[in-house]
Enzyme design. Structure first.
Site, mmCIF file in Angstrom:
data_model
loop_
_atom_site.group_PDB
_atom_site.id
_atom_site.type_symbol
_atom_site.label_atom_id
_atom_site.label_comp_id
_atom_site.label_asym_id
_atom_site.label_seq_id
_atom_site.Cartn_x
_atom_site.Cartn_y
_atom_site.Cartn_z
ATOM 1 N N PHE A 2 -36.174 -8.207 -22.206
ATOM 2 C CA PHE A 2 -37.104 -7.751 -23.236
ATOM 3 C C PHE A 2 -37.968 -8.927 -23.682
ATOM 4 C CE2 PHE A 2 -33.151 -5.384 -23.315
ATOM 5 C CZ PHE A 2 -33.576 -4.073 -23.254
ATOM 6 N N SER A 40 -32.435 1.018 -20.050
ATOM 7 C CA SER A 40 -32.006 0.138 -21.131
ATOM 8 C C SER A 40 -33.059 0.111 -22.227
ATOM 9 C CB SER A 40 -31.773 -1.280 -20.607
ATOM 10 O OG SER A 40 -30.702 -1.307 -19.685
ATOM 11 N N CYS A 47 -29.011 -4.337 -26.397
ATOM 12 C CA CYS A 47 -29.343 -3.581 -25.193
ATOM 13 C C CYS A 47 -28.331 -2.456 -25.001
ATOM 14 C CB CYS A 47 -29.327 -4.510 -23.975
ATOM 15 S SG CYS A 47 -29.725 -3.678 -22.419
ATOM 16 N N THR A 49 -27.624 1.588 -23.196
ATOM 17 C CA THR A 49 -27.985 2.427 -22.064
ATOM 18 C C THR A 49 -28.191 3.871 -22.492
ATOM 19 O OG1 THR A 49 -26.726 1.015 -20.552
ATOM 20 C CG2 THR A 49 -27.262 3.221 -19.779
ATOM 21 N N ALA A 68 -19.991 0.545 -26.851
ATOM 22 C CA ALA A 68 -18.612 0.289 -26.453
ATOM 23 C C ALA A 68 -17.894 -0.562 -27.499
ATOM 24 C CB ALA A 68 -18.601 -0.407 -25.094
ATOM 25 N N HIS A 106 -28.550 -9.229 -25.359
ATOM 26 C CA HIS A 106 -27.131 -9.524 -25.546
ATOM 27 C C HIS A 106 -27.002 -10.366 -26.809
ATOM 28 C CE1 HIS A 106 -26.907 -9.117 -20.902
ATOM 29 N NE2 HIS A 106 -26.890 -7.941 -21.506
ATOM 30 N N THR A 151 -40.686 -17.064 -34.724
ATOM 31 C CA THR A 151 -40.739 -18.520 -34.609
ATOM 32 C C THR A 151 -40.049 -19.156 -35.803
ATOM 33 O OG1 THR A 151 -42.829 -18.417 -33.407
ATOM 34 C CG2 THR A 151 -42.268 -20.522 -34.411
#
Length: 203
Positions: A2, A40, A47, A49, A68, A106, A151
């Site tokens: 991404f 995704s 991220c 699914t 999960a 992640h 930033t």
């Protein structure tokens, strides 16, 4: 992958808790024809699914994702409920403009908003990062916070600040306009900073 450039603000429509997995239904403006099962989507920087797509008659779509046990343990996803607003971004395609920085989706950890200062046209947020991640955050470097590429303005110990422009604070652009001190946000550090630190350790 991404870029940290948010493309929609979704709304959690429903959460179904099944044993150790949460199935989350998200209402979005995305064209259902462009979302494949298995795609995704970064949801507040996480991220996830897509497992089903349900077009809306008036346009847009509701899509389902599953979180999960590890995701529920390490992120704020387990606290999402009906009505929760979340930043959304579709995965990067070859040839797309890289407007932010490379983001994996992640999440490394959860940062806390220490303060919010509305300065007129801009707003400054100060965050506290987990101690094990603070060393990856540098002044003028990039971080992804709730999926938004931002930033870093300054770093002091485990704390750092970012400055948001008015456009970023708009409610149909991101969720940042409503964020307040004391809230938790997903933090993903810059991958390049992580690799540099790893190389220095190896050296």
């Amino acid at each position: 992958m991404f870029t940290g450039i948010i493309s929609d603000v979704g709304t959690v429509e429903a959460v179904q808790r099944r044993n150790d997995v949460n199935k989350v239904t998200i209402d979005s403006k995305y064209d259902p024809e462009t979302i494949a099962i298995g795609a995704s989507i970064a949801c507040a920087g996480v991220c996830l699914t897509v497992i089903s797509v349900n077009p809306k008659p008036e346009g847009g779509t509701k899509f389902d994702v599953e979180a999960a046990p590890e995701t529920l343990a390490l992120t704020e996803v387990g606290g999402w409920d009906m009505g929760t607003k979340i930043n959304l971004e579709r995965s990067l395609k070859i040839g797309d403009e890289l407007g932010g920085h490379l983001v994996s989706g992640h999440v490394d950890g959860v940062a806390t908003i220490i303060s919010r200062e509305d300065l007129g046209e801009t707003t400054r947020f100060v965050f506290e990062a987990p101690a094990n991640l603070a060393r990856f955050i540098a002044t003028k470097g990039s971080v992804a916070l709730d999926g938004t590429s931002l930033t870093v303005n300054w770093v002091e110990g485990n704390r750092f600040s970012v400055l948001l422009i008015p456009h970023t604070l708009l409610p149909d652009v991101t969720t940042w306009g409503k964020r307040q001190a004391g809230e938790k946000v997903h933090l993903e550090v810059d991958q390049m900073a992580r690799y540099v630190a790893r190389l220095n350790e190896a050296g």
